[in-house]
Design a protein around this motif. Structure first.
Motif: not given
Length: 230
Positions: A112, A165, A209, A211
């Motif tokens: 990430r 996240q 944000n 991955k």
């Protein structure tokens, strides 16, 4: 020495092989915007002065950081077969490095790579005085479908749904106990905390944000990073 003020530690699981990414080696070492992907991740945490130490958990056979000794992070070769194992092993290494049960640990995906110091600071500011902790998340913008045999079986109401996240921030002792109780099947730390009957805070973060998981994600990450450096 008695410690009264909790400190903040970062733990980066970096032992996966990224099989869905279509890369020849672990995806976290693919070059994005001129640098290995994980370098961008570590750079964001290096920009947060409140982080006392960043620990990176790699696989026992991983030689990347030995070949590229340019990080101030503590790199330990205790990666497990699952994310939960890697995090649990990393927590033990943090204890060896001086962290205590009352300290905060921010667990973050190595892949990430678009996280920013500002997002990390937002999480810390929101959770530092909370009894449970919390995680960065993004309100779900899309309609979700449940599939069976390639066809839609049901539609999921997206109201109050969030995409989890990282970082996910919890006390070291609480997280250690939660992971021991939850087992290896959990896919994030919040799930283990929730299984204890606790409710982590949701700290809103942006869609950037994400991955890096699939081949096309590398191009999107590259575009975002190069756009930030203009």
């Amino acid at each position: 020495m008695n410690q009264t003020t909790p400190r903040f530690f970062a733990l980066i699981p970096c032992a996966g092989n990224g099989s869905r990414a279509g890369t020849a080696g672990p995806k976290q070492y693919e070059r994005v915007a001129g640098q290995p992907l994980v370098w961008h991740t570590l750079s964001a945490f290096a920009g947060v002065k409140r982080i006392a130490r960043t620990l990176v958990v790699v696989a026992p056979t991983d030689g990347f950081f030995e070949r590229n000794p340019t990080t101030s992070a503590l790199v330990v070769t205790c990666g497990g077969a699952t994310r939960a194992q890697s995090v649990a092993n990393g927590l033990r290494e943090l204890r060896r490095a001086g962290a205590v049960d009352g300290d905060w640990v921010l667990v973050h995906d190595a892949a990430r790579c678009l996280v920013t110091p500002e997002l990390i600071d937002r999480l810390i500011d929101t959770c530092a005085n909370d009894e449970v902790g919390g995680l960065l998340a993004h309100p779900l913008p899309d309609t979700l479908k449940i599939g069976e045999d390639g066809r839609v079986a049901a539609t999921v109401n997206r109201a109050n749904k969030w995409q989890a996240q990282t970082p996910q921030m919890f006390r070291l002792g609480m997280l250690r106990q939660a992971l021991e109780a939850a087992g290896d099947e959990i896919t994030d730390e919040s799930s283990a905390i929730e299984a204890m009957g606790l409710k982590p805070l949701l700290v809103e973060a942006g869609a950037q944000n994400f991955k890096v998981t699939y081949p096309e994600d590398f191009q999107m990450a590259e575009a975002v990073l190069r756009g930030r450096n203009r």
